[in-house]
Design a protein around this motif. Structure first.
Motif, PDB file in Angstrom:
ATOM      1  N   ASP A  88       0.826  -1.205   0.000  1.00  0.00           N
ATOM      2  CA  ASP A  88       0.000   0.000   0.000  1.00  0.00           C
ATOM      3  C   ASP A  88       0.860   1.255   0.000  1.00  0.00           C
ATOM      4  O   ASP A  88       0.606   2.197  -0.746  1.00  0.00           O
ATOM      5  N   ASN A 114      -7.507  -2.027 -11.199  1.00  0.00           N
ATOM      6  CA  ASN A 114      -8.521  -1.705 -10.186  1.00  0.00           C
ATOM      7  C   ASN A 114      -8.001  -1.955  -8.774  1.00  0.00           C
ATOM      8  O   ASN A 114      -8.324  -1.214  -7.848  1.00  0.00           O
ATOM      9  N   THR A 115      -7.185  -2.982  -8.593  1.00  0.00           N
ATOM     10  CA  THR A 115      -6.600  -3.262  -7.283  1.00  0.00           C
ATOM     11  C   THR A 115      -5.670  -2.133  -6.874  1.00  0.00           C
ATOM     12  O   THR A 115      -5.747  -1.634  -5.745  1.00  0.00           O
ATOM     13  N   SER A 118      -7.784   0.956  -6.055  1.00  0.00           N
ATOM     14  CA  SER A 118      -8.498   0.877  -4.771  1.00  0.00           C
ATOM     15  C   SER A 118      -7.536   0.992  -3.598  1.00  0.00           C
ATOM     16  O   SER A 118      -7.846   1.629  -2.596  1.00  0.00           O
ATOM     17  N   TYR A 121      -6.581   4.793  -3.385  1.00  0.00           N
ATOM     18  CA  TYR A 121      -7.648   5.641  -2.846  1.00  0.00           C
ATOM     19  C   TYR A 121      -7.998   5.274  -1.403  1.00  0.00           C
ATOM     20  O   TYR A 121      -8.381   6.136  -0.614  1.00  0.00           O
ATOM     21  N   ARG A 122      -7.848   3.995  -1.048  1.00  0.00           N
ATOM     22  CA  ARG A 122      -8.043   3.598   0.345  1.00  0.00           C
ATOM     23  C   ARG A 122      -6.978   4.238   1.242  1.00  0.00           C
ATOM     24  O   ARG A 122      -7.265   4.679   2.352  1.00  0.00           O
TER      25      ARG A 122
END
Length: 136
Positions: A88, A114-115, A118, A121-122
């Motif tokens: 992350d 997409n992973t 996400s 943005y998470r």
């Protein structure tokens, strides 16, 4: 010269059994080979991510000569960044600091776009929450 294998005679039965054995053995070996390649690839990516993160985190600042996380004056921000998973943090820093595209990051890590999006943005939402920002 050529004789049709009817599967009835003893030599044909033996030939069929041996052929089935070979096909099964090759199939299992192929699966084992692919699993080992995937495992090696995952380890290489992990080491590559670690090395890149360490180079990012120890990149000296022009003024302070401190690693990136130690330059953060906001303790909440610093704590949140330190608690984030390696992947992350890598995705967030690569996008935010290096300006790399999410597609490029996803391709480098071997994950879907997409992973990567996400996760990015998470991470932003987590930072907003810790810093007391508004949620969109």
């Amino acid at each position: 010269m050529w004789e049709r294998n009817d599967g009835i005679s003893e030599s044909h039965i033996l030939q069929n059994q041996f052929t089935a054995y070979l096909v099964t053995a090759i199939h299992r070996r192929k699966i084992q080979y692919m699993r080992s390649k995937i495992q090696i690839h995952q380890c290489e990516i992990s080491l590559e991510i670690q090395e890149h993160l360490m180079s990012l985190l120890t990149e000296p600042d022009m003024q302070d000569n401190l690693p990136l996380l130690e330059q953060l004056e906001n303790m909440k921000l610093r704590k949140t960044m330190e608690q984030a998973k390696e992947r992350d943090l890598y995705i967030f820093l690569a996008k935010a600091l290096e300006g790399r595209s999410l597609a490029e990051i996803a391709a480098k890590l071997g994950i879907g776009y997409n992973t990567a999006a996400s996760v990015y943005y998470r991470m932003i939402e987590r930072l907003k929450k810790e810093l007391g920002g508004e949620k969109e």
